[in-house]
Design a protein around this motif. Structure first.
Motif, mmCIF file in Angstrom:
data_model
loop_
_atom_site.group_PDB
_atom_site.id
_atom_site.type_symbol
_atom_site.label_atom_id
_atom_site.label_comp_id
_atom_site.label_asym_id
_atom_site.label_seq_id
_atom_site.Cartn_x
_atom_site.Cartn_y
_atom_site.Cartn_z
ATOM 1 N N HIS A 73 -47.672 -43.765 6.820
ATOM 2 C CA HIS A 73 -48.140 -42.722 7.742
ATOM 3 C C HIS A 73 -47.387 -41.420 7.477
ATOM 4 N N PHE A 74 -48.046 -40.294 7.742
ATOM 5 C CA PHE A 74 -47.355 -39.023 7.672
ATOM 6 C C PHE A 74 -46.290 -38.981 8.769
ATOM 7 N N PRO A 75 -45.137 -38.386 8.495
ATOM 8 C CA PRO A 75 -44.049 -38.376 9.476
ATOM 9 C C PRO A 75 -44.331 -37.457 10.662
ATOM 10 N N ILE A 76 -43.786 -37.857 11.802
ATOM 11 C CA ILE A 76 -43.764 -37.025 13.003
ATOM 12 C C ILE A 76 -42.361 -37.104 13.581
ATOM 13 N N GLN A 77 -42.050 -36.264 14.553
ATOM 14 C CA GLN A 77 -40.701 -36.237 15.129
ATOM 15 C C GLN A 77 -40.523 -37.370 16.145
ATOM 16 N N ASN A 78 -40.648 -38.604 15.638
ATOM 17 C CA ASN A 78 -40.466 -39.789 16.476
ATOM 18 C C ASN A 78 -40.020 -40.928 15.575
ATOM 19 N N GLN A 79 -38.833 -41.422 15.823
ATOM 20 C CA GLN A 79 -38.246 -42.421 14.951
ATOM 21 C C GLN A 79 -39.084 -43.690 14.854
ATOM 22 N N ARG A 80 -39.719 -44.090 15.932
ATOM 23 C CA ARG A 80 -40.466 -45.354 15.940
ATOM 24 C C ARG A 80 -41.737 -45.280 15.103
ATOM 25 N N SER B 16 -37.827 -32.210 8.223
ATOM 26 C CA SER B 16 -36.429 -32.288 8.640
ATOM 27 C C SER B 16 -36.371 -32.814 10.066
ATOM 28 N N VAL B 17 -35.468 -33.732 10.316
ATOM 29 C CA VAL B 17 -35.328 -34.296 11.654
ATOM 30 C C VAL B 17 -34.617 -33.295 12.554
ATOM 31 N N VAL B 18 -35.168 -33.088 13.734
ATOM 32 C CA VAL B 18 -34.483 -32.276 14.736
ATOM 33 C C VAL B 18 -33.400 -33.152 15.361
ATOM 34 N N PRO B 19 -32.127 -32.914 15.029
ATOM 35 C CA PRO B 19 -31.071 -33.846 15.460
ATOM 36 C C PRO B 19 -30.729 -33.708 16.940
ATOM 37 N N ARG B 20 -30.995 -34.779 17.684
ATOM 38 C CA ARG B 20 -30.613 -34.809 19.099
ATOM 39 C C ARG B 20 -29.311 -35.579 19.298
ATOM 40 N N ALA B 21 -28.771 -36.075 18.191
ATOM 41 C CA ALA B 21 -27.494 -36.786 18.221
ATOM 42 C C ALA B 21 -26.857 -36.683 16.858
ATOM 43 N N LYS B 22 -25.552 -36.942 16.793
ATOM 44 C CA LYS B 22 -24.800 -36.822 15.538
ATOM 45 C C LYS B 22 -25.375 -37.694 14.439
ATOM 46 N N VAL B 23 -25.923 -38.843 14.815
ATOM 47 C CA VAL B 23 -26.405 -39.787 13.806
ATOM 48 C C VAL B 23 -27.629 -39.275 13.055
ATOM 49 N N TRP B 24 -28.264 -38.209 13.563
ATOM 50 C CA TRP B 24 -29.484 -37.726 12.928
ATOM 51 C C TRP B 24 -29.314 -36.387 12.226
ATOM 52 N N ILE B 25 -28.100 -35.902 12.081
ATOM 53 C CA ILE B 25 -27.932 -34.660 11.330
ATOM 54 C C ILE B 25 -28.206 -34.927 9.846
ATOM 55 N N ASN B 26 -28.732 -33.929 9.166
ATOM 56 C CA ASN B 26 -29.039 -34.029 7.727
ATOM 57 C C ASN B 26 -29.890 -35.253 7.414
ATOM 58 N N SER B 27 -31.008 -35.353 8.139
ATOM 59 C CA SER B 27 -31.926 -36.479 7.986
ATOM 60 C C SER B 27 -33.349 -35.960 7.804
ATOM 61 N N ILE B 28 -34.187 -36.796 7.219
ATOM 62 C CA ILE B 28 -35.598 -36.458 7.080
ATOM 63 C C ILE B 28 -36.456 -37.638 7.530
ATOM 64 N N PHE B 29 -37.680 -37.325 7.983
ATOM 65 C CA PHE B 29 -38.763 -38.290 8.086
ATOM 66 C C PHE B 29 -39.702 -37.992 6.923
ATOM 67 N N TYR B 30 -40.203 -39.023 6.272
ATOM 68 C CA TYR B 30 -41.037 -38.805 5.094
ATOM 69 C C TYR B 30 -42.055 -39.931 4.954
ATOM 70 N N GLY B 31 -43.025 -39.728 4.057
ATOM 71 C CA GLY B 31 -43.977 -40.785 3.739
ATOM 72 C C GLY B 31 -45.406 -40.306 3.790
ATOM 73 N N GLY B 32 -46.321 -41.263 3.667
ATOM 74 C CA GLY B 32 -47.724 -40.920 3.717
ATOM 75 C C GLY B 32 -48.611 -42.036 3.197
ATOM 76 N N PRO B 33 -49.934 -41.842 3.367
ATOM 77 C CA PRO B 33 -50.888 -42.907 3.039
ATOM 78 C C PRO B 33 -51.247 -43.011 1.572
ATOM 79 N N GLY B 34 -50.888 -42.004 0.757
ATOM 80 C CA GLY B 34 -51.301 -42.024 -0.640
ATOM 81 C C GLY B 34 -52.757 -41.633 -0.777
ATOM 82 N N GLY B 35 -53.433 -42.178 -1.797
ATOM 83 C CA GLY B 35 -54.827 -41.844 -2.032
ATOM 84 C C GLY B 35 -55.007 -41.090 -3.328
#
Length: 403
Positions: free
Chosen positions: A334-341, A380-399
């Motif tokens: 799936h394309f990334p969104i600002q939600n870890q789950r 880029s992840v919007v860090p709401r805690a220290k554990v998420w600084i310098n993080s990304i969400f990535y991915g996608g369906p291909g095709g």
């Protein structure tokens, strides 16, 4: 008495069966090894003191630590095994960093006995398969187009050209991407690299879904290294001499038992590669049973530009597909969104500095890169805690991901 007609029919049947066998053989492809490959396989297959079969059907051998394949490399014939690092990076263990559940990996049996190391058994098919998959450097889109079509990536990397790096660390989500043929792979990677593109020194670790290499599409721990831009040196995992295996519990090729679910529980694994301040060897560590397990190391003598330091630390997703096939999924598909789950993550990319300290880079020194946003994207992840600084969400369906 057999008639002439019956004899002719019998001969015809034999000729037809022979033809069908030859056609079938041609369709299956030539699985014989060249003389060079036979020699490689003979060197890589070592006597086992104990063998372990996993629930996935893989066989791992417990091999004498001093007789493992690494020491057949001409540069390592007189190598003295470094049993443990001279020191660990400061800040390496931080219990507060856990943001997702750690995924389980390892053989479900008793470990190898002392004095031995855990190595996946190598068959002739493994040699053939590994040599049919050529790696490439993810950071050069131009080269991707002209020399290695079919590869796509969604990553971020450190771009500071005025400093050297002595290691990198990242937490990678463990997912099950969908592949559309046995010729494809999809993986999550930590890159530690240095040198010009034609003579690149590269160490890559992470997980891969790669049926051509492993026989199934389950996510498995993998590595790849090269010291000359993927021309003549390096290989996947332990399919050539080089990496010195030390662990009796973890080895390349092992399958992750628990996988993240879209919208549900998220599982991850930590990948750490760093340069020993004294020996110069590049150590590879994994999380295991609440601690850090040294899997082994790449001796500094294998490399040229990486003997000193790295110039690039990067992480994210990479896929490959023949150009006549639809590209596979990356991450959870799936394309990334600002939600870890609901998103695949490469979390808290760090580097090791010249003082052997784990460092969080400035956000401005990280660059997002993607070559086919119609198929795979990065946020880029919007860090709401220290554990998420310098993080990304990535991915996608291909095709259809033509560039």
């Amino acid at each position: 008495m057999v008639s002439l007609k019956d004899m002719k029919m019998g001969i015809a049947c034999i000729l037809l069966m022979t033809y069908l066998v030859l056609v079938k053989s041609g369709e299956d492809g030539d699985t014989s090894l060249s003389r060079k490959q036979e020699e490689e396989l003979k060197l890589l297959k070592k006597p086992a003191m104990k063998s372990i079969k996993t629930k996935y059907g893989d066989i791992y051998d417990c091999v004498d630590i001093k007789k493992q394949p690494a020491f057949d490399h001409p540069l390592l014939r007189n190598h003295s095994i470094q049993m443990k690092p001279s020191s660990f990076p400061k800040g390496m263990i931080d219990k507060e960093l856990l943001a997702s559940k750690p995924s389980k990996i390892g053989v479900n049996s008793s470990w190898c006995p002392p004095g031995t190391v855990l190595i996946q058994r190598i068959q002739k098919e493994d040699i053939i398969k590994s040599e049919s998959q050529v790696r490439r450097y993810h950071g050069h889109t131009g080269q991707l187009i002209t020399e290695n079509p079919g590869y796509h990536f969604a990553t971020f990397r450190l771009i500071r050209s005025d400093r050297n790096y002595y290691g990198g660390s990242v937490h990678l989500s463990i997912d099950q991407p969908v592949l559309y043929s046995v010729n494809q792979f999809s993986e999550a990677v930590l890159w530690v690299e240095n040198g010009p593109i034609d003579q690149l020194n590269s160490i890559q670790v992470g997980w891969t879904a790669n049926p051509k290499l492993f026989g199934d599409n389950r996510p498995r721990m993998f590595s790849y290294w090269t010291a000359d831009g993927f021309h003549k040196t390096g290989c996947y995992n332990l399919l050539c001499p080089g990496f010195v295996q030390l662990s009796r519990k973890l080895s390349f090729g092992q399958t992750y038992d628990v996988i993240s679910t879209y919208g549900g529980d998220q599982y991850e694994d930590n990948f750490l590669v760093y340069k020993d301040p004294k020996s110069g060897n590049w150590w590879y560590f994994k999380d295991l049973d609440g601690g850090h397990e040294p899997v082994g190391y790449w001796p500094s003598s294998l490399f040229t530009t990486l003997r000193d330091s790295a110039s690039t630390i990067a992480s994210g997703g990479q896929v490959y597909s023949p150009t006549n096939e639809r590209s596979p999924q990356m991450g959870n598909g799936h394309f990334p969104i600002q939600n870890q789950r609901f998103s695949t993550a490469a979390r808290r990319l760090q580097f090791v500095n010249e003082r052997n300290v784990m460092v969080d880079p400035d956000a401005g020194s990280l660059k997002i890169e993607m070559d086919s946003p119609a198929c795979y994207t990065v946020e880029s992840v919007v860090p709401r805690a220290k554990v998420w600084i310098n993080s990304i969400f990535y991915g996608g369906p291909g095709g259809a991901c033509g560039i």
